[in-house]
Scaffold this motif. Sequence first.
Motif, mmCIF file in Angstrom:
data_model
loop_
_atom_site.group_PDB
_atom_site.id
_atom_site.type_symbol
_atom_site.label_atom_id
_atom_site.label_comp_id
_atom_site.label_asym_id
_atom_site.label_seq_id
_atom_site.Cartn_x
_atom_site.Cartn_y
_atom_site.Cartn_z
ATOM 1 N N ARG A 1 -15.845 46.333 -16.953
ATOM 2 C CA ARG A 1 -15.723 46.455 -15.586
ATOM 3 C C ARG A 1 -15.663 47.729 -14.814
ATOM 4 O O ARG A 1 -16.112 48.154 -14.030
ATOM 5 N N LEU A 2 -14.446 48.662 -15.305
ATOM 6 C CA LEU A 2 -13.957 49.523 -14.923
ATOM 7 C C LEU A 2 -15.279 50.618 -14.963
ATOM 8 O O LEU A 2 -15.820 51.289 -13.954
ATOM 9 N N LEU A 3 -15.997 50.801 -16.091
ATOM 10 C CA LEU A 3 -17.331 51.507 -16.110
ATOM 11 C C LEU A 3 -18.271 51.289 -15.314
ATOM 12 O O LEU A 3 -18.970 51.880 -14.653
ATOM 13 N N ARG A 4 -18.737 49.796 -15.070
ATOM 14 C CA ARG A 4 -19.733 49.567 -14.110
ATOM 15 C C ARG A 4 -19.451 49.995 -12.779
ATOM 16 O O ARG A 4 -20.225 50.457 -12.147
ATOM 17 N N ILE A 5 -18.247 49.708 -12.206
ATOM 18 C CA ILE A 5 -17.739 50.106 -10.875
ATOM 19 C C ILE A 5 -17.721 51.349 -10.844
ATOM 20 O O ILE A 5 -18.289 51.918 -9.963
ATOM 21 N N ALA A 6 -17.091 52.228 -11.737
ATOM 22 C CA ALA A 6 -17.024 53.431 -11.612
ATOM 23 C C ALA A 6 -18.392 54.140 -11.446
ATOM 24 O O ALA A 6 -18.369 55.378 -10.830
ATOM 25 N N ARG A 7 -19.289 53.646 -12.060
ATOM 26 C CA ARG A 7 -20.714 54.452 -12.094
ATOM 27 C C ARG A 7 -21.420 53.940 -10.872
ATOM 28 O O ARG A 7 -22.648 54.223 -10.819
ATOM 29 N N GLY A 8 -20.952 53.003 -9.866
ATOM 30 C CA GLY A 8 -21.501 52.565 -8.560
ATOM 31 C C GLY A 8 -22.085 51.238 -8.735
ATOM 32 O O GLY A 8 -22.968 50.881 -7.768
ATOM 33 N N ASP A 9 -22.318 50.696 -10.144
ATOM 34 C CA ASP A 9 -22.781 49.325 -10.068
ATOM 35 C C ASP A 9 -22.173 48.219 -9.066
ATOM 36 O O ASP A 9 -20.798 48.048 -9.399
ATOM 37 N N VAL A 10 -22.722 47.555 -8.229
ATOM 38 C CA VAL A 10 -22.070 46.668 -7.493
ATOM 39 C C VAL A 10 -22.544 45.235 -7.718
ATOM 40 O O VAL A 10 -22.199 44.209 -6.993
ATOM 41 N N THR A 11 -23.340 45.265 -8.892
ATOM 42 C CA THR A 11 -23.462 43.760 -9.313
ATOM 43 C C THR A 11 -22.208 42.935 -9.582
ATOM 44 O O THR A 11 -21.136 43.527 -10.259
ATOM 45 N N PRO A 12 -21.926 41.556 -8.953
ATOM 46 C CA PRO A 12 -20.844 40.936 -9.238
ATOM 47 C C PRO A 12 -20.664 40.644 -10.731
ATOM 48 O O PRO A 12 -21.622 40.212 -11.328
ATOM 49 N N LEU A 13 -19.363 41.001 -11.339
ATOM 50 C CA LEU A 13 -19.153 40.876 -12.533
ATOM 51 C C LEU A 13 -18.549 39.492 -12.936
ATOM 52 O O LEU A 13 -17.358 39.210 -12.297
ATOM 53 N N PRO A 14 -18.897 38.600 -13.876
ATOM 54 C CA PRO A 14 -18.461 37.418 -14.110
ATOM 55 C C PRO A 14 -17.026 37.450 -14.624
ATOM 56 O O PRO A 14 -16.515 38.384 -15.154
ATOM 57 N N SER A 15 -16.097 36.214 -14.300
ATOM 58 C CA SER A 15 -15.079 36.021 -14.880
ATOM 59 C C SER A 15 -15.177 35.700 -16.567
ATOM 60 O O SER A 15 -16.270 35.678 -16.917
ATOM 61 N N PHE A 16 -13.924 35.491 -17.071
ATOM 62 C CA PHE A 16 -14.232 35.222 -18.680
ATOM 63 C C PHE A 16 -13.297 34.190 -19.014
ATOM 64 O O PHE A 16 -12.025 34.266 -18.066
ATOM 65 N N GLU A 17 -13.536 33.281 -19.653
ATOM 66 C CA GLU A 17 -12.643 32.148 -20.259
ATOM 67 C C GLU A 17 -11.704 32.652 -21.204
ATOM 68 O O GLU A 17 -12.052 32.603 -22.457
ATOM 69 N N GLU A 18 -10.333 33.082 -21.198
ATOM 70 C CA GLU A 18 -9.648 33.672 -22.294
ATOM 71 C C GLU A 18 -9.490 32.476 -23.154
ATOM 72 O O GLU A 18 -9.206 33.016 -24.410
ATOM 73 N N GLN A 19 -9.274 31.394 -22.858
ATOM 74 C CA GLN A 19 -9.090 30.094 -24.246
ATOM 75 C C GLN A 19 -10.135 30.340 -24.926
ATOM 76 O O GLN A 19 -10.228 30.067 -26.374
ATOM 77 N N LEU A 20 -11.257 30.583 -24.254
ATOM 78 C CA LEU A 20 -12.638 30.200 -25.233
ATOM 79 C C LEU A 20 -12.724 31.480 -26.044
ATOM 80 O O LEU A 20 -13.249 31.298 -27.370
ATOM 81 N N PHE A 21 -12.454 32.580 -25.790
ATOM 82 C CA PHE A 21 -12.511 33.868 -26.425
ATOM 83 C C PHE A 21 -11.620 33.800 -27.648
ATOM 84 O O PHE A 21 -12.138 33.950 -28.620
ATOM 85 N N VAL A 22 -10.330 33.404 -27.345
ATOM 86 C CA VAL A 22 -9.282 33.346 -28.358
ATOM 87 C C VAL A 22 -9.674 32.092 -29.400
ATOM 88 O O VAL A 22 -9.874 32.541 -30.561
ATOM 89 N N SER A 23 -10.305 30.956 -29.026
ATOM 90 C CA SER A 23 -10.481 30.113 -29.914
ATOM 91 C C SER A 23 -11.765 30.324 -30.816
ATOM 92 O O SER A 23 -11.849 29.738 -32.051
ATOM 93 N N ASN A 24 -12.501 31.124 -30.448
ATOM 94 C CA ASN A 24 -13.887 31.681 -31.096
ATOM 95 C C ASN A 24 -13.692 32.749 -31.751
ATOM 96 O O ASN A 24 -14.577 33.041 -32.378
ATOM 97 N N ALA A 25 -12.671 33.403 -31.529
ATOM 98 C CA ALA A 25 -12.423 34.824 -32.078
ATOM 99 C C ALA A 25 -11.837 34.783 -33.874
ATOM 100 O O ALA A 25 -12.096 35.502 -34.622
ATOM 101 N N ASN A 26 -11.223 33.423 -33.780
ATOM 102 C CA ASN A 26 -10.517 33.509 -35.158
ATOM 103 C C ASN A 26 -9.688 34.673 -35.579
ATOM 104 O O ASN A 26 -9.910 35.217 -36.621
ATOM 105 N N PHE A 27 -8.867 35.061 -34.808
ATOM 106 C CA PHE A 27 -7.969 36.238 -35.021
ATOM 107 C C PHE A 27 -7.050 36.294 -36.395
ATOM 108 O O PHE A 27 -6.540 36.930 -36.759
ATOM 109 N N ASP A 28 -6.674 34.766 -36.483
ATOM 110 C CA ASP A 28 -5.592 34.827 -37.573
ATOM 111 C C ASP A 28 -6.228 35.128 -38.710
ATOM 112 O O ASP A 28 -5.424 35.124 -39.746
#
Length: 170
Positions: free
Chosen positions: A77-104
């Motif tokens: 997000r920082l990269l996109r905004i710093a480079r002048g991109d004004v496209t709305p950036l979506p949120s993310f679902e942290e629970q979904l990311f963790v459950s699908n990452a299998n970090f363990d």
Amino acid sequence: MLSRPQAGEFPVHFQPYIALVPDGDIVHVLKEQIEQVYERLASVTEEQGLYRYAEGKWSLKEVLGHMTDTERIMSYRLLRIARGDVTPLPSFEEQLFVSNANFDRFTMKELLEDFNAVRAATLSLIRGLDETAWQRMGHYGGGEGSARSLGYIVAGHAIHHLNIIAERYL
């Protein structure tokens, strides 16, 4: 030196993270966090890495993986905004990311190396930004915010989770 973002420069739900960041050079704060993460987690055993302080809570490995994934997203997000991109950036679902990452399934060493690699990339990005880039505004997390605010959110999010790790895991 980069100054702390002000109200109106980030979606309000990120304020607690920004408030956790100490005054001073944000690059220095981000660099110090690499050492803090290693100091706190380098001696954690694999068994300790699987610890959950309550039913339904993330394991310590999942917390570290979440910290890294969140930094990836915030840096993007920082990269996109710093480079002048004004496209709305979506949120993310942290629970979904963790459950699908299998970090363990990863070792603590692998997760720490991943955190370090992502933080090194974040620092590389941040060091290359000029004042104009830091001031650019964009849309992320359901609101409007500056590139500068995202640097502080990265640091504050890490502090937040390091505090939780100290209080509930170790």
